[in-house]
Design a protein around this motif. Structure first.
Motif, PDB file in Angstrom:
ATOM      1  N   LEU A  40     -26.312 -12.452  -1.791  1.00  0.00           N
ATOM      2  CA  LEU A  40     -26.737 -13.339  -2.876  1.00  0.00           C
ATOM      3  C   LEU A  40     -27.503 -12.577  -3.952  1.00  0.00           C
ATOM      4  O   LEU A  40     -28.216 -11.624  -3.669  1.00  0.00           O
ATOM      5  CB  LEU A  40     -27.602 -14.471  -2.338  1.00  0.00           C
ATOM      6  CG  LEU A  40     -26.937 -15.435  -1.346  1.00  0.00           C
ATOM      7  CD1 LEU A  40     -27.894 -16.576  -1.020  1.00  0.00           C
ATOM      8  CD2 LEU A  40     -25.625 -15.979  -1.900  1.00  0.00           C
ATOM      9  N   ASN A  41     -27.345 -13.030  -5.195  1.00  0.00           N
ATOM     10  CA  ASN A  41     -28.021 -12.467  -6.351  1.00  0.00           C
ATOM     11  C   ASN A  41     -28.585 -13.599  -7.207  1.00  0.00           C
ATOM     12  O   ASN A  41     -28.068 -14.719  -7.178  1.00  0.00           O
ATOM     13  CB  ASN A  41     -27.038 -11.659  -7.212  1.00  0.00           C
ATOM     14  CG  ASN A  41     -26.480 -10.464  -6.487  1.00  0.00           C
ATOM     15  OD1 ASN A  41     -27.168  -9.479  -6.261  1.00  0.00           O
ATOM     16  ND2 ASN A  41     -25.206 -10.544  -6.092  1.00  0.00           N
ATOM     17  N   PRO A  42     -29.643 -13.330  -7.997  1.00  0.00           N
ATOM     18  CA  PRO A  42     -30.169 -14.368  -8.884  1.00  0.00           C
ATOM     19  C   PRO A  42     -29.107 -14.963  -9.801  1.00  0.00           C
ATOM     20  O   PRO A  42     -29.134 -16.156 -10.097  1.00  0.00           O
ATOM     21  CB  PRO A  42     -31.255 -13.636  -9.677  1.00  0.00           C
ATOM     22  CG  PRO A  42     -31.726 -12.566  -8.744  1.00  0.00           C
ATOM     23  CD  PRO A  42     -30.492 -12.120  -8.007  1.00  0.00           C
ATOM     24  N   MET A  43     -28.148 -14.123 -10.259  1.00  0.00           N
ATOM     25  CA  MET A  43     -27.136 -14.644 -11.163  1.00  0.00           C
ATOM     26  C   MET A  43     -26.319 -15.762 -10.522  1.00  0.00           C
ATOM     27  O   MET A  43     -25.803 -16.634 -11.226  1.00  0.00           O
ATOM     28  CB  MET A  43     -26.193 -13.529 -11.638  1.00  0.00           C
ATOM     29  CG  MET A  43     -25.312 -12.933 -10.574  1.00  0.00           C
ATOM     30  SD  MET A  43     -24.093 -11.762 -11.237  1.00  0.00           S
ATOM     31  CE  MET A  43     -22.909 -12.891 -11.977  1.00  0.00           C
ATOM     32  N   ASP A  44     -26.214 -15.785  -9.200  1.00  0.00           N
ATOM     33  CA  ASP A  44     -25.405 -16.812  -8.537  1.00  0.00           C
ATOM     34  C   ASP A  44     -25.989 -18.198  -8.762  1.00  0.00           C
ATOM     35  O   ASP A  44     -25.281 -19.125  -9.174  1.00  0.00           O
ATOM     36  CB  ASP A  44     -25.306 -16.520  -7.030  1.00  0.00           C
ATOM     37  CG  ASP A  44     -24.628 -15.200  -6.732  1.00  0.00           C
ATOM     38  OD1 ASP A  44     -23.698 -14.833  -7.476  1.00  0.00           O
ATOM     39  OD2 ASP A  44     -25.020 -14.525  -5.763  1.00  0.00           O
ATOM     40  N   TRP A  45     -27.284 -18.344  -8.487  1.00  0.00           N
ATOM     41  CA  TRP A  45     -27.865 -19.676  -8.673  1.00  0.00           C
ATOM     42  C   TRP A  45     -28.114 -20.000 -10.137  1.00  0.00           C
ATOM     43  O   TRP A  45     -28.174 -21.165 -10.514  1.00  0.00           O
ATOM     44  CB  TRP A  45     -29.124 -19.865  -7.826  1.00  0.00           C
ATOM     45  CG  TRP A  45     -30.233 -18.892  -8.027  1.00  0.00           C
ATOM     46  CD1 TRP A  45     -30.492 -17.776  -7.283  1.00  0.00           C
ATOM     47  CD2 TRP A  45     -31.267 -18.949  -9.010  1.00  0.00           C
ATOM     48  NE1 TRP A  45     -31.604 -17.138  -7.754  1.00  0.00           N
ATOM     49  CE2 TRP A  45     -32.111 -17.834  -8.805  1.00  0.00           C
ATOM     50  CE3 TRP A  45     -31.557 -19.838 -10.047  1.00  0.00           C
ATOM     51  CZ2 TRP A  45     -33.217 -17.584  -9.608  1.00  0.00           C
ATOM     52  CZ3 TRP A  45     -32.662 -19.589 -10.849  1.00  0.00           C
ATOM     53  CH2 TRP A  45     -33.476 -18.474 -10.624  1.00  0.00           C
ATOM     54  N   VAL A  46     -28.242 -18.970 -10.992  1.00  0.00           N
ATOM     55  CA  VAL A  46     -28.321 -19.239 -12.429  1.00  0.00           C
ATOM     56  C   VAL A  46     -27.008 -19.849 -12.917  1.00  0.00           C
ATOM     57  O   VAL A  46     -26.998 -20.841 -13.662  1.00  0.00           O
ATOM     58  CB  VAL A  46     -28.648 -17.956 -13.209  1.00  0.00           C
ATOM     59  CG1 VAL A  46     -28.465 -18.180 -14.707  1.00  0.00           C
ATOM     60  CG2 VAL A  46     -30.073 -17.501 -12.924  1.00  0.00           C
ATOM     61  N   LEU A  47     -25.884 -19.289 -12.479  1.00  0.00           N
ATOM     62  CA  LEU A  47     -24.582 -19.805 -12.910  1.00  0.00           C
ATOM     63  C   LEU A  47     -24.323 -21.220 -12.407  1.00  0.00           C
ATOM     64  O   LEU A  47     -23.637 -22.005 -13.072  1.00  0.00           O
ATOM     65  CB  LEU A  47     -23.461 -18.875 -12.426  1.00  0.00           C
ATOM     66  CG  LEU A  47     -23.429 -17.475 -13.052  1.00  0.00           C
ATOM     67  CD1 LEU A  47     -22.299 -16.652 -12.441  1.00  0.00           C
ATOM     68  CD2 LEU A  47     -23.266 -17.552 -14.564  1.00  0.00           C
ATOM     69  N   SER A  48     -24.856 -21.549 -11.238  1.00  0.00           N
ATOM     70  CA  SER A  48     -24.612 -22.887 -10.692  1.00  0.00           C
ATOM     71  C   SER A  48     -25.620 -23.920 -11.181  1.00  0.00           C
ATOM     72  O   SER A  48     -25.454 -25.112 -10.905  1.00  0.00           O
ATOM     73  CB  SER A  48     -24.630 -22.850  -9.154  1.00  0.00           C
ATOM     74  OG  SER A  48     -25.915 -22.495  -8.673  1.00  0.00           O
ATOM     75  N   SER A  49     -26.646 -23.474 -11.904  1.00  0.00           N
ATOM     76  CA  SER A  49     -27.670 -24.420 -12.353  1.00  0.00           C
ATOM     77  C   SER A  49     -27.818 -24.503 -13.866  1.00  0.00           C
ATOM     78  O   SER A  49     -28.399 -25.468 -14.371  1.00  0.00           O
ATOM     79  CB  SER A  49     -29.025 -24.045 -11.731  1.00  0.00           C
ATOM     80  OG  SER A  49     -29.424 -22.740 -12.113  1.00  0.00           O
ATOM     81  N   VAL A  50     -27.311 -23.504 -14.593  1.00  0.00           N
ATOM     82  CA  VAL A  50     -27.478 -23.475 -16.051  1.00  0.00           C
ATOM     83  C   VAL A  50     -26.097 -23.499 -16.710  1.00  0.00           C
ATOM     84  O   VAL A  50     -25.384 -22.492 -16.706  1.00  0.00           O
ATOM     85  CB  VAL A  50     -28.257 -22.217 -16.490  1.00  0.00           C
ATOM     86  CG1 VAL A  50     -28.440 -22.213 -18.000  1.00  0.00           C
ATOM     87  CG2 VAL A  50     -29.597 -22.122 -15.772  1.00  0.00           C
TER      88      VAL A  50
END
Length: 307
Positions: A40-50
């Protein structure tokens, strides 16, 4: 049928659902990978939330989740020469990785790489995004032997690579983090300082001779402190900072060379670089894994396993 993590609306970890989906197959010029681990990377949850971030990557709903993966090739399409069924591999597939299978063009933008025998699937699944991002930042700042490098967010997923790669290059590393991570950073070869107000003064007290380069892995606090300490802007890099200070280099893993991962896996195989895995979760606990990762208090990487 197979399994994949999917979301229909943007939001927090609660929007992620593990569903049964039609089993994909490799077409001409493609390979199918049976995924065993997802880093997992920060970009993963950024893409799914923003939504705005997802749009920049061409992601539309419903969408898959996660990018970095490792596993074993189990189907090879016509025209593929460099991979065979049974090959252990790792790579990146934006918004596709958290699934039983990933189908990928091995020569495309999401290049597929063979996993060295000395590297586990769990470790290999952490390399593509974080390793390349760290390498790009070090290249952008020209880190070399004799440098003293200030690294902001040094205990995070990219930071653990940046610290060790800088040390391998012969640099002294000063890493910002919370005090609870100081022993962890010392174990990686960094000298820790606390982030937050007064960072410039704490760094100056730690390194009276000054800092020659800086990498900010979270926001701009470290970049601004480095400028105040007299570091030239062209020797300061940020990642994922929307408005870096003027003259500071904004970089990402897209700026790295594919050979950088060969250097990293070689260092891992030689015992010169370690990948701290903070915690592993089964795919069924994807929401819990993302919730922990997005809290940004993890020392190292979080891996989701599919076995």
């Amino acid at each position: 049928m197979s399994r994949a993590v999917v979301y229909d609306t943007f939001g927090g970890p609660e929007v992620l659902e593990l569903r049964e989906v039609p089993e994909p197959h490799a077409g001409a010029g493609e390979v199918r990978v049976r995924v065993t681990a997802v880093g997992l990377n920060p970009m993963d949850w950024v893409l799914s939330s923003v939504p705005e971030a997802a749009q920049r990557f061409g992601i539309t709903l419903p969408a898959g989740f996660a990018t970095d993966f490792a596993g074993t090739v189990d189907e090879v399409g016509a025209g593929v020469a460099d991979f065979a069924v049974g090959d252990r591999v790792y790579g990146a597939a934006t918004a596709q990785a958290a699934a039983d299978f990933v189908v990928i063009d091995p020569s495309g933008a999401n290049a597929l790489r063979h996993t060295p025998a000395e590297v586990s699937d769990e470790v290999a699944s952490t390399l593509a995004v974080a390793g390349l991002t760290a390498s790009a930042a070090l290249t952008a700042t020209g880190v070399k032997a004799g440098d003293t490098v200030l690294i902001g967010g040094a205990a995070g997923g990219v930071g653990v690579f940046a610290v060790q790669l800088a040390r391998l290059a012969g640099a002294r590393v000063i890493g910002t983090a919370s005090e609870g991570t100081f022993d962890f950073l010392r174990g990686l070869g960094a000298e820790p300082v606390a982030y937050g107000p007064g960072l410039e003064d704490r760094v100056r007290a730690t390194v009276p001779g000054g800092v020659s380069a800086a990498i900010d892995l979270f926001g701009t606090e470290t970049a601004e402190a480095a400028l105040a300490l007299g570091v030239p802007a062209e020797r300061i890099a940020t990642i994922a900072a929307p408005n870096p200070p003027q003259g500071v280099r904004a970089t990402s893993g897209f700026d790295a060379s594919p050979e950088d991962l060969t250097h990293i896996t070689g260092a891992i195989a030689a015992g010169e670089l370690t990948v701290p895995i903070a915690e592993t979760f089964p795919l069924e606990r994807i929401q819990e894994a993302v919730r922990l990762q997005s809290g940004r208090r993890v020392h190292g990487k979080i891996v989701v396993t599919l076995v």
